[in-house]
Design a protein around this motif. Structure first.
Motif, PDB file in Angstrom:
ATOM      1  N   TYR A 118       5.687   1.487   3.793  1.00 44.75           N
ATOM      2  CA  TYR A 118       5.817   2.826   4.381  1.00 44.75           C
ATOM      3  C   TYR A 118       5.119   3.892   3.542  1.00 44.75           C
ATOM      4  N   GLU A 119       4.729   3.561   2.343  1.00 44.37           N
ATOM      5  CA  GLU A 119       3.933   4.464   1.533  1.00 44.37           C
ATOM      6  C   GLU A 119       2.547   4.653   2.163  1.00 44.37           C
TER       7      GLU A 119
ATOM      8  N   PRO B 264      10.444   3.982 -10.124  1.00 37.27           N
ATOM      9  CA  PRO B 264      10.210   2.734  -9.370  1.00 37.27           C
ATOM     10  C   PRO B 264       8.755   2.367  -9.239  1.00 37.27           C
ATOM     11  N   ASP B 265       7.877   3.359  -9.056  1.00 37.61           N
ATOM     12  CA  ASP B 265       6.451   3.076  -8.887  1.00 37.61           C
ATOM     13  C   ASP B 265       5.899   2.343 -10.097  1.00 37.61           C
TER      14      ASP B 265
ATOM     15  N   LEU C 230      -2.198  -4.669   1.467  1.00 39.86           N
ATOM     16  CA  LEU C 230      -1.452  -4.807   2.719  1.00 39.86           C
ATOM     17  C   LEU C 230      -2.381  -5.132   3.879  1.00 39.86           C
ATOM     18  N   VAL C 231      -3.545  -4.494   3.918  1.00 37.48           N
ATOM     19  CA  VAL C 231      -4.508  -4.785   4.982  1.00 37.48           C
ATOM     20  C   VAL C 231      -4.984  -6.228   4.894  1.00 37.48           C
ATOM     21  N   GLU C 232      -5.325  -6.666   3.697  1.00 35.55           N
ATOM     22  CA  GLU C 232      -5.766  -8.051   3.510  1.00 35.55           C
ATOM     23  C   GLU C 232      -4.652  -9.034   3.849  1.00 35.55           C
ATOM     24  N   ALA C 233      -3.429  -8.688   3.449  1.00 31.52           N
ATOM     25  CA  ALA C 233      -2.289  -9.555   3.766  1.00 31.52           C
ATOM     26  C   ALA C 233      -2.063  -9.606   5.268  1.00 31.52           C
TER      27      ALA C 233
END
Length: 263
Positions: free
Chosen positions: A104-105, A9-10, A71-74
């Protein structure tokens, strides 16, 4: 004829993301991406892709770090557009173009992401203040003005950070992080006062901590009011007034201790 086996999946999700980016540039990358095996049957095996395997020139750990940054930027984007109270994991993942599995990663909860977002703008802000102090002349007013100006500049340069700064005041997950940041700023101010106003003696230590805590806390609230449009002053006027208060406080502390010692 060989049996087609799905990628881990990765790697598969990275390929799909890469496909979208390629299509935007009018390049072509066919999906689904598969590999061919001579084995009579094939099932997904978690050991198929070792941690050190690279894709697109990036290792697995580098891809994970990249996703965390996205994710942080989002998160900052969502907070800037919708506010802290309307920020959800689903909205952040959609903005980042990642599935919730990748959230969650990197983060155990939305609160943990909020802390990472706070660090994403508070650490560079602290570095900007430190750089401004080093460039300013050895004068308390000028040093305070440089520090206050660097703080305001770092927030006004990015409206997302400005909103995060304001809304962090009412955020339970960010309470301790913000308090630690305020204590660090107060210590920086206290150090400048000790060096530039002759307040290095031990009997100044406790009152100096009180004064700088009040000054930094007051400036934080004032900047929040200014960012919200409640204070009709220019950026330079805010920095100047805050700096004059710092100088006046240092002078008052020096006089009070000198008088009490003489008596």
């Amino acid at each position: 004829m060989g049996v087609r086996c799905p990628l881990a999946p990765d790697i598969r999700d990275d390929l799909r993301q890469g496909d979208r980016l390629f299509r935007r540039r009018k390049l072509h990358l066919a999906l689904p991406h598969t590999v061919v095996s001579d084995r009579p049957s094939c099932q997904y095996e978690t050991v198929a892709a070792p941690a050190t395997r690279k894709y697109g020139g990036l290792s697995a750990s580098q891809r994970q770090s990249s996703r965390r940054t996205r994710l942080v930027e989002a998160g900052l984007d969502v907070l800037g557009a919708r506010g802290l109270s309307n920020m959800t994991m689903t909205a952040v993942c959609a903005r980042a173009g990642l599935t919730e599995r990748y959230f969650y990663e990197s983060f155990r909860s939305l609160d943990e992401l909020l802390v990472a977002m706070f660090d994403a703008f508070s650490v560079p802000t602290h570095e900007a203040i430190d750089a401004a102090l080093k460039q300013a002349p050895a004068d308390l007013f000028e040093r305070c003005r440089a520090a206050a100006g660097a703080l305001i500049d770092s927030l006004t340069d990015d409206p997302r950070k400005a909103r995060a700064y304001v809304e962090a005041i009412s955020s339970t997950p960010l309470h301790e992080r913000r308090a630690a940041t305020m204590r660090a700023y107060a210590e920086v101010l206290a150090e400048q006062m000790r060096l530039l106003s002759g307040l290095e003696a031990d009997h100044y230590r406790a009152p100096l901590r009180l004064i700088t805590t009040m000054l930094v806390g007051g400036l934080a609230e004032a900047v929040s009011e200014w960012l919200n449009g409640m204070l009709k002053l220019s950026k330079d006027e805010v920095a100047d007034e805050a700096s004059r208060l710092c100088v006046a406080a240092a002078e008052a502390l020096s006089r009070s201790k000198t008088t009490s010692t003489a008596s």
